[in-house]
Structures are given as C-alpha cells and as structure tokens.
Design a protein around this motif. Structure first.
Motif, short mmCIF file in Angstrom:
data_model
loop_
_atom_site.label_atom_id
_atom_site.label_comp_id
_atom_site.label_asym_id
_atom_site.label_seq_id
_atom_site.Cartn_x
_atom_site.Cartn_y
_atom_site.Cartn_z
N LEU A 23 0.85 -1.19 0.00
CA LEU A 23 0.00 0.00 0.00
C LEU A 23 0.89 1.24 0.00
CD1 LEU A 23 -2.64 -0.98 2.74
CD2 LEU A 23 -2.93 -1.08 0.25
N PRO A 24 0.39 2.37 -0.52
CA PRO A 24 1.19 3.60 -0.51
C PRO A 24 1.48 4.06 0.91
CG PRO A 24 -1.08 4.07 -1.11
CD PRO A 24 -0.95 2.59 -1.11
N GLU A 25 2.61 4.72 1.07
CA GLU A 25 3.03 5.21 2.38
C GLU A 25 3.22 6.73 2.33
OE1 GLU A 25 5.67 1.16 3.19
OE2 GLU A 25 6.67 3.12 3.04
N VAL A 26 2.82 7.40 3.40
CA VAL A 26 3.13 8.82 3.57
C VAL A 26 3.87 8.94 4.90
CG1 VAL A 26 1.25 9.72 2.18
CG2 VAL A 26 0.85 9.27 4.58
N ALA A 27 5.02 9.60 4.87
CA ALA A 27 5.90 9.65 6.04
C ALA A 27 5.85 11.02 6.70
CB ALA A 27 7.33 9.32 5.62
N PHE A 28 5.91 11.01 8.02
CA PHE A 28 5.91 12.24 8.81
C PHE A 28 7.19 12.30 9.62
CE2 PHE A 28 1.53 11.56 7.78
CZ PHE A 28 0.95 12.82 7.72
N ASP A 104 9.92 1.49 -1.42
CA ASP A 104 9.43 1.74 -2.78
C ASP A 104 8.03 2.34 -2.79
OD1 ASP A 104 11.75 0.67 -3.94
OD2 ASP A 104 10.92 -1.38 -3.83
N MET A 105 7.40 2.42 -1.61
CA MET A 105 5.99 2.80 -1.57
C MET A 105 5.75 4.21 -1.04
SD MET A 105 4.71 0.23 -2.99
CE MET A 105 2.96 0.63 -2.81
N GLU A 194 -6.20 7.99 -4.21
CA GLU A 194 -6.85 8.08 -5.52
C GLU A 194 -5.84 7.86 -6.65
OE1 GLU A 194 -9.06 11.52 -8.17
OE2 GLU A 194 -9.36 11.54 -6.01
N ASN A 195 -4.66 8.47 -6.50
CA ASN A 195 -3.63 8.31 -7.53
C ASN A 195 -3.18 6.86 -7.63
OD1 ASN A 195 -3.74 11.04 -7.97
ND2 ASN A 195 -1.84 11.51 -6.88
N GLU A 196 -3.07 6.20 -6.48
CA GLU A 196 -2.63 4.81 -6.46
C GLU A 196 -3.67 3.90 -7.13
OE1 GLU A 196 0.80 2.61 -5.35
OE2 GLU A 196 0.34 4.75 -5.19
N ALA A 197 -4.94 4.19 -6.86
CA ALA A 197 -6.02 3.41 -7.46
C ALA A 197 -6.03 3.59 -8.98
CB ALA A 197 -7.36 3.82 -6.88
N SER A 198 -5.78 4.82 -9.44
CA SER A 198 -5.74 5.10 -10.88
C SER A 198 -4.58 4.37 -11.53
CB SER A 198 -5.62 6.60 -11.13
OG SER A 198 -6.73 7.31 -10.62
#
Length: 206
Positions: A23-28, A104-105, A194-198
């Motif tokens: 799954l996509p990751e967003v880092a803080f 990579d995510m 949304e971008n990942e789903a597209s």
C-alpha cells in the motif's frame, strides 16, 4: 477523508527489517516536541493511537499505521532531542535515512516544524536532505494556534526562508487544538489513495 479503520501494524527498531508493504506510504518527520504524535492522532481521528508524551524524544521507532487498508501513515523517529546521546541521535538519523532511501511505496513526505520559531539547523538539514534524495517535502507548520492570525504570513515567510524552500513548496499551518489545516492534510492522503487506485487501474489494463 472518512476514517473507517486504523491500527498500528508494524513497529521497527534500529535492528528491525523494514516491511515490504503493498500500500502507498506517507511519512511524517519532525524534531522532538514539534507535535508529531498529536498531528497523526488528528489525521487518524483517534485520541491516543500515536502516543503523545510530555517527554520529548519518545518516538524511537518507525511506526506504520494502516488506515482503511488503503494507505500507511509512517511515523518517523523525532530528531534533535538535546538530551539524547550523540549515539542515539545518530541511530535515529540512520533509521530515517534507511527508510526514506529504501521504501518503494513512499508517495509523500511531510516535514513538521514549529511555526513559532525559525527552523533549527536540524530542520534545515532534514529539508535539504529530503530534497537532495528526490522528495518534494510538504511542510506542516505546527502549533498555529499559539500565534495570532495576523502573524501567520510573517511566520510562514520565516519558515520558507529559513528552510531554503522555494515559493512552490507547500506550507500548511496546523493546530491539533483547533484542527486548522487538518482537512488539507487529509486531502493530501486522499489524493495519494486516488492516484494509487488510478495507477492500479492502468496496470490492470496493460
């Protein structure tokens, strides 16, 4: 963004193997006491999933929070804690560097800074390093409720100049108390999903 489920799925210490997520990751990232745990709790609409401590430097692991089985919020160790030993600070820095260099995510990286003060040397170094390795960090200016609204533009300018950020760098004033900026941050996460789903749809067509 509607939060249907969230849980702390993986905790990685200095000797842990980082997970290979699909799954996509967003880092803080942010220095100790900048309000990172409070922000992550607000994003996930939870009061205490990410532990908020009165003792800075408490986050010493990389924590992966699974939201809606759609995205990971990744809480990186706080840096710049003055009372930590040099060896500890080096270890935390190495963990952050390894994660940002190897996952990579990662789809977005957020850098938290305190809106009340000029960026520290550690903040500037982290921003420059993120930019150097190819990320376009989104800056979250925390504790926005602690300044007057009339000071907002001035403080954002101080942050932008202090970090060496361009006019295109996104800076989001945020308050965990008033929830100012929360919608904007959640919108970023929703856009990543949304971008990942597209992208997945396009790959399926291929």
């Amino acid at each position: 963004m509607v939060i249907r489920s969230c849980n702390l799925e993986t905790v990685c210490g200095p000797t842990s193997t980082l997970p290979k997520n699909d799954l996509p990751e967003v880092a803080f990232a942010g220095k100790s006491n900048v309000g990172k745990s409070s922000l992550i709790n607000a994003v996930m609409n939870r009061k205490s999933l990410a532990r908020v401590s009165a003792q800075p430097g408490k986050t010493q692991t990389i924590n992966f929070y699974n939201i809606n089985d759609e995205i990971y919020v990744v809480d990186l160790p706080g840096y710049g804690f003055a009372k930590a030993s040099e060896k500890e600070r080096e270890r935390w820095g190495k963990m952050i560097e390894t994660y940002l260099n190897t996952s990579d995510m990662i789809r977005a990286v957020f850098l938290l800074v305190d809106i009340r003060h000029a960026p520290s040397a550690n903040d500037k170094q982290m921003f420059e390093w993120m930019d150097y390795v190819g990320y376009d960090p989104i800056v979250i200016a925390t504790k926005a409720d602690k300044i007057k609204r009339s000071q907002l533009d001035k403080q954002i300018k101080i942050l932008r100049e202090g970090l060496g950020a361009t006019k295109d760098t996104i800076i989001v004033p945020f308050s965990s108390q008033t929830k100012q900026g929360l919608d904007t941050i959640q919108d970023f996460l929703a856009q990543v999903i949304e971008n990942e789903a597209s992208l997945s749809d396009v790959e399926d067509l291929d």
